[in-house]
Design a protein around this motif. Structure first.
Motif, PDB file in Angstrom:
ATOM      1  N   ALA A 285       0.935  -1.108  -0.013  1.00  0.00           N
ATOM      2  CA  ALA A 285       0.047  -0.034  -0.096  1.00  0.00           C
ATOM      3  C   ALA A 285       0.831   1.082   0.064  1.00  0.00           C
ATOM      4  O   ALA A 285       1.808   1.349   0.392  1.00  0.00           O
ATOM      5  CB  ALA A 285      -0.875   0.023   1.133  1.00  0.00           C
ATOM      6  N   SER A 286       0.367   2.422  -0.718  1.00  0.00           N
ATOM      7  CA  SER A 286       1.209   3.633  -0.824  1.00  0.00           C
ATOM      8  C   SER A 286       1.009   4.245   0.671  1.00  0.00           C
ATOM      9  O   SER A 286       0.199   4.013   1.319  1.00  0.00           O
ATOM     10  CB  SER A 286       0.629   4.558  -1.956  1.00  0.00           C
ATOM     11  N   ASP A 287       2.130   5.021   0.910  1.00  0.00           N
ATOM     12  CA  ASP A 287       1.993   6.002   2.295  1.00  0.00           C
ATOM     13  C   ASP A 287       0.712   6.928   2.168  1.00  0.00           C
ATOM     14  O   ASP A 287       0.074   7.106   3.263  1.00  0.00           O
ATOM     15  CB  ASP A 287       3.142   7.042   1.958  1.00  0.00           C
ATOM     16  N   LEU A 288       0.144   7.078   0.878  1.00  0.00           N
ATOM     17  CA  LEU A 288      -1.169   8.242   0.980  1.00  0.00           C
ATOM     18  C   LEU A 288      -2.379   6.912   1.384  1.00  0.00           C
ATOM     19  O   LEU A 288      -3.164   7.594   2.109  1.00  0.00           O
ATOM     20  CB  LEU A 288      -1.366   8.433  -0.474  1.00  0.00           C
ATOM     21  N   SER A 289      -2.607   6.142   1.054  1.00  0.00           N
ATOM     22  CA  SER A 289      -3.312   5.072   1.387  1.00  0.00           C
ATOM     23  C   SER A 289      -3.215   4.795   2.943  1.00  0.00           C
ATOM     24  O   SER A 289      -4.330   4.745   3.646  1.00  0.00           O
ATOM     25  CB  SER A 289      -3.037   3.558   0.885  1.00  0.00           C
ATOM     26  N   GLN A 290      -2.249   4.645   3.590  1.00  0.00           N
ATOM     27  CA  GLN A 290      -1.892   4.545   4.939  1.00  0.00           C
ATOM     28  C   GLN A 290      -2.387   5.868   5.631  1.00  0.00           C
ATOM     29  O   GLN A 290      -3.006   5.726   6.757  1.00  0.00           O
ATOM     30  CB  GLN A 290      -0.391   4.109   5.292  1.00  0.00           C
ATOM     31  N   ARG A 291      -2.086   6.832   4.897  1.00  0.00           N
ATOM     32  CA  ARG A 291      -2.601   8.214   5.569  1.00  0.00           C
ATOM     33  C   ARG A 291      -4.049   8.516   5.649  1.00  0.00           C
ATOM     34  O   ARG A 291      -4.752   8.817   6.526  1.00  0.00           O
ATOM     35  CB  ARG A 291      -2.066   9.458   4.914  1.00  0.00           C
ATOM     36  N   VAL A 292      -4.692   7.884   4.515  1.00  0.00           N
ATOM     37  CA  VAL A 292      -6.277   7.964   4.560  1.00  0.00           C
ATOM     38  C   VAL A 292      -7.018   6.952   5.643  1.00  0.00           C
ATOM     39  O   VAL A 292      -7.905   7.283   6.148  1.00  0.00           O
ATOM     40  CB  VAL A 292      -6.698   7.508   3.021  1.00  0.00           C
ATOM     41  N   ARG A 293      -6.289   5.738   6.032  1.00  0.00           N
ATOM     42  CA  ARG A 293      -6.765   5.018   6.842  1.00  0.00           C
ATOM     43  C   ARG A 293      -6.622   5.519   8.271  1.00  0.00           C
ATOM     44  O   ARG A 293      -7.578   5.535   9.061  1.00  0.00           O
ATOM     45  CB  ARG A 293      -6.058   3.565   6.852  1.00  0.00           C
ATOM     46  N   LEU A 294      -5.491   6.223   8.396  1.00  0.00           N
ATOM     47  CA  LEU A 294      -5.218   6.918   9.792  1.00  0.00           C
ATOM     48  C   LEU A 294      -6.190   8.038  10.035  1.00  0.00           C
ATOM     49  O   LEU A 294      -6.643   8.307  10.851  1.00  0.00           O
ATOM     50  CB  LEU A 294      -3.691   7.528   9.739  1.00  0.00           C
ATOM     51  N   LEU A 295      -6.463   8.684   8.778  1.00  0.00           N
ATOM     52  CA  LEU A 295      -7.473   9.963   8.970  1.00  0.00           C
ATOM     53  C   LEU A 295      -8.941   9.615   9.396  1.00  0.00           C
ATOM     54  O   LEU A 295      -9.619  10.021  10.151  1.00  0.00           O
ATOM     55  CB  LEU A 295      -7.569  10.523   7.669  1.00  0.00           C
TER      56      LEU A 295
ATOM     57  N   GLU B 204     -16.026  17.588  12.092  1.00  0.00           N
ATOM     58  CA  GLU B 204     -16.241  18.302  10.971  1.00  0.00           C
ATOM     59  C   GLU B 204     -14.803  18.389  10.144  1.00  0.00           C
ATOM     60  O   GLU B 204     -15.037  18.300   8.883  1.00  0.00           O
ATOM     61  CB  GLU B 204     -16.817  19.514  11.340  1.00  0.00           C
ATOM     62  N   ARG B 205     -13.713  18.859  10.879  1.00  0.00           N
ATOM     63  CA  ARG B 205     -12.591  19.107  10.338  1.00  0.00           C
ATOM     64  C   ARG B 205     -11.907  17.867   9.542  1.00  0.00           C
ATOM     65  O   ARG B 205     -11.455  17.988   8.397  1.00  0.00           O
ATOM     66  CB  ARG B 205     -11.537  19.660  11.167  1.00  0.00           C
ATOM     67  N   LEU B 206     -11.859  16.912  10.312  1.00  0.00           N
ATOM     68  CA  LEU B 206     -11.532  15.643   9.994  1.00  0.00           C
ATOM     69  C   LEU B 206     -12.232  15.000   8.877  1.00  0.00           C
ATOM     70  O   LEU B 206     -11.561  14.313   7.945  1.00  0.00           O
ATOM     71  CB  LEU B 206     -11.396  14.537  11.018  1.00  0.00           C
ATOM     72  N   SER B 207     -13.461  15.120   9.049  1.00  0.00           N
ATOM     73  CA  SER B 207     -14.349  14.631   7.691  1.00  0.00           C
ATOM     74  C   SER B 207     -14.153  15.509   6.453  1.00  0.00           C
ATOM     75  O   SER B 207     -14.136  14.768   5.310  1.00  0.00           O
ATOM     76  CB  SER B 207     -15.775  15.020   8.244  1.00  0.00           C
ATOM     77  N   ALA B 208     -14.068  16.564   6.416  1.00  0.00           N
ATOM     78  CA  ALA B 208     -13.694  17.463   5.446  1.00  0.00           C
ATOM     79  C   ALA B 208     -12.343  17.010   4.507  1.00  0.00           C
ATOM     80  O   ALA B 208     -12.243  16.866   3.582  1.00  0.00           O
ATOM     81  CB  ALA B 208     -13.637  18.925   5.633  1.00  0.00           C
ATOM     82  N   GLN B 209     -11.183  16.911   5.710  1.00  0.00           N
ATOM     83  CA  GLN B 209      -9.953  16.388   5.132  1.00  0.00           C
ATOM     84  C   GLN B 209     -10.149  15.082   4.546  1.00  0.00           C
ATOM     85  O   GLN B 209      -9.383  14.699   3.569  1.00  0.00           O
ATOM     86  CB  GLN B 209      -9.102  16.143   6.430  1.00  0.00           C
ATOM     87  N   LEU B 210     -10.948  13.980   5.132  1.00  0.00           N
ATOM     88  CA  LEU B 210     -10.882  12.633   4.625  1.00  0.00           C
ATOM     89  C   LEU B 210     -11.822  12.544   3.452  1.00  0.00           C
ATOM     90  O   LEU B 210     -11.197  12.042   2.397  1.00  0.00           O
ATOM     91  CB  LEU B 210     -11.670  12.083   5.687  1.00  0.00           C
ATOM     92  N   ASP B 211     -12.624  13.657   3.326  1.00  0.00           N
ATOM     93  CA  ASP B 211     -13.269  13.906   1.877  1.00  0.00           C
ATOM     94  C   ASP B 211     -12.533  13.878   0.620  1.00  0.00           C
ATOM     95  O   ASP B 211     -12.390  13.439  -0.299  1.00  0.00           O
ATOM     96  CB  ASP B 211     -14.414  14.688   1.902  1.00  0.00           C
TER      97      ASP B 211
ATOM     98  N   LEU C  34       1.993  13.665  -4.075  1.00  0.00           N
ATOM     99  CA  LEU C  34       0.622  13.020  -3.559  1.00  0.00           C
ATOM    100  C   LEU C  34       1.048  11.994  -2.530  1.00  0.00           C
ATOM    101  O   LEU C  34       0.351  11.996  -1.615  1.00  0.00           O
ATOM    102  CB  LEU C  34      -0.030  12.649  -4.498  1.00  0.00           C
ATOM    103  N   ASP C  35       2.069  11.519  -2.501  1.00  0.00           N
ATOM    104  CA  ASP C  35       2.526  10.254  -1.588  1.00  0.00           C
ATOM    105  C   ASP C  35       3.100  10.913  -0.378  1.00  0.00           C
ATOM    106  O   ASP C  35       3.046  10.408   0.756  1.00  0.00           O
ATOM    107  CB  ASP C  35       3.415   9.503  -2.284  1.00  0.00           C
ATOM    108  N   GLU C  36       3.753  12.098  -0.617  1.00  0.00           N
ATOM    109  CA  GLU C  36       4.451  12.638   0.536  1.00  0.00           C
ATOM    110  C   GLU C  36       3.441  13.424   1.745  1.00  0.00           C
ATOM    111  O   GLU C  36       3.948  13.542   2.846  1.00  0.00           O
ATOM    112  CB  GLU C  36       5.521  13.868  -0.044  1.00  0.00           C
ATOM    113  N   SER C  37       2.304  14.008   1.197  1.00  0.00           N
ATOM    114  CA  SER C  37       1.641  14.740   2.156  1.00  0.00           C
ATOM    115  C   SER C  37       0.056  14.852   1.650  1.00  0.00           C
ATOM    116  O   SER C  37       0.107  14.696   0.459  1.00  0.00           O
ATOM    117  CB  SER C  37       2.260  15.921   2.442  1.00  0.00           C
ATOM    118  N   LEU C  38      -0.617  15.258   2.401  1.00  0.00           N
ATOM    119  CA  LEU C  38      -2.206  15.503   2.053  1.00  0.00           C
ATOM    120  C   LEU C  38      -2.198  16.925   1.531  1.00  0.00           C
ATOM    121  O   LEU C  38      -1.716  17.846   2.208  1.00  0.00           O
ATOM    122  CB  LEU C  38      -3.103  15.360   3.190  1.00  0.00           C
ATOM    123  N   LEU C  39      -2.432  17.078   0.399  1.00  0.00           N
ATOM    124  CA  LEU C  39      -2.700  18.452  -0.450  1.00  0.00           C
ATOM    125  C   LEU C  39      -3.734  19.022  -0.219  1.00  0.00           C
ATOM    126  O   LEU C  39      -4.873  18.699  -0.033  1.00  0.00           O
ATOM    127  CB  LEU C  39      -2.168  18.204  -1.784  1.00  0.00           C
TER     128      LEU C  39
END
Length: 326
Positions: free
Chosen positions: A1-11, A28-35, A72-77
């Motif tokens: 799995a990519s780093d991004l996929s792991q970040r999405v799971r943690l979020l 609300e803030r986390l929901s918006a980020q996850l979206d 995209l893999d390095e951080s949430l943009l």
């Protein structure tokens, strides 16, 4: 799995924890980020992966995709940064998802632009015929709609990691555009909000008929009422037959207005399609549609009004045009 996929799971885990803790603002803030991460950044990363895998695409585009993928893999943009990457690479199907997420009225112009450029890009995209390292006979007609017909994936919104690359089509079939356009709308019907202003029947319906006419001119495909029955009659429009007949009456009568608007937006694109060709295309579509309604007494008035409008418009065409004489 990519780093991004792991970040999405943690979020997602953080969001669940915020819900259990009853922290409304944090939720609300986390929901918006996850979206943004799950609905835009992850599909965008997979779209870049698809592009990198496709050796038919020029090295210039694939190198650009590798650079953007790394970001995209390095951080949430931020959403604006994701939007810019999608626009720069011609991924207007993802721009539609982004506009749906922002959901502000002033973004509806951006939404219609995204609809238009998903089908008819004004700038070169990775899948434009002139940008390919290898093309085949099918590319001559498929190149009209690069995202739908040249891009090598069954899915438009990637769900697998890595994405599956299809074999390139060697031959173009008359129903190719119809099948891919219906699939495209069907996927977006699941991805976009059902009440989204992006689902403007007049904007989407007239664009699809314009493109269908263009495809018929290039491929020799037969007349069909697929836009009405496979798109406008289905989710999210769900127009019954009576509404479809009224809709096409308005489309025919208002053709000079909406076709002029489309041509203005397509200024600079080498698309040759006259109003005469559009009227003739729509008259054939209307005959297919009226045939479906023939057995209904309740729809007789709708059919008569539609046929009357078609006859009126055809009579007003310049009969000196060779196309009309045929």
């Amino acid at each position: 799995a990519s780093d991004l996929s792991q970040r999405v799971r943690l979020l997602d885990q953080a969001k669940q924890a915020a819900r259990r803790a009853g922290s409304k603002d944090l939720l609300e803030r986390l929901s918006a980020q996850l979206d943004v991460a799950a609905r835009v950044q992850l599909p965008l990363q997979r779209e870049l992966d698809l592009l990198i895998l496709d050796v038919h695409v020029s090295e210039r585009w694939r190198s650009r995709a590798k650079e953007e993928r790394k970001k995209l893999d390095e951080s949430l943009l931020k959403l604006q940064d994701l939007y810019q990457i999608a626009v720069d690479l011609g991924f207007y199907h993802l721009v539609l998802v982004i506009v749906d997420l922002t959901s502000s009225t002033q973004d509806m112009e951006a939404g219609f632009t995204a609809w238009l450029r998903s089908f008819l890009p004004l700038q070169d995209t990775p899948y434009s015929p002139g940008q390919l390292q290898r093309s085949c006979y099918a590319t001559r007609s498929h190149g009209l709609f690069p995202l739908l017909l040249v891009r090598r994936s069954q899915l438009f919104l990637q769900r697998s990691d890595p994405p599956q690359l299809m074999a390139a089509a060697e031959q173009a079939g008359p129903k190719d555009f119809e099948l891919r356009a219906v699939h495209f709308i069907g996927e977006l019907a699941e991805a976009l909000r059902s009440g989204s202003p992006l689902w403007d029947a007049r904007a989407v319906g007239t664009l699809l008929e314009f493109c269908s006419c263009l495809w018929r001119k290039a491929s020799g495909a037969a007349a069909s009422d697929w836009v009405a029955l496979e798109v406008l009659a289905k989710k999210p429009f769900q127009m019954p037959l009576a509404a479809l007949l009224r809709f096409y009456t308005a489309v025919v009568s208002q053709l000079p207005s909406w076709s002029a608007d489309l041509r203005t937006r397509l200024d600079g694109a080498s698309i040759q399609l006259s109003n005469s060709e559009l009227y003739l295309h729509l008259s054939q579509v209307v005959l297919c549609l009226v045939e479906k309604a023939q057995g209904s007494v309740e729809l007789r008035g709708n059919c008569q009004a539609l046929l009357k409008e078609v006859r009126l418009q055809l009579q007003e065409l310049d009969t000196k045009e060779p196309l009309v004489k045929r």
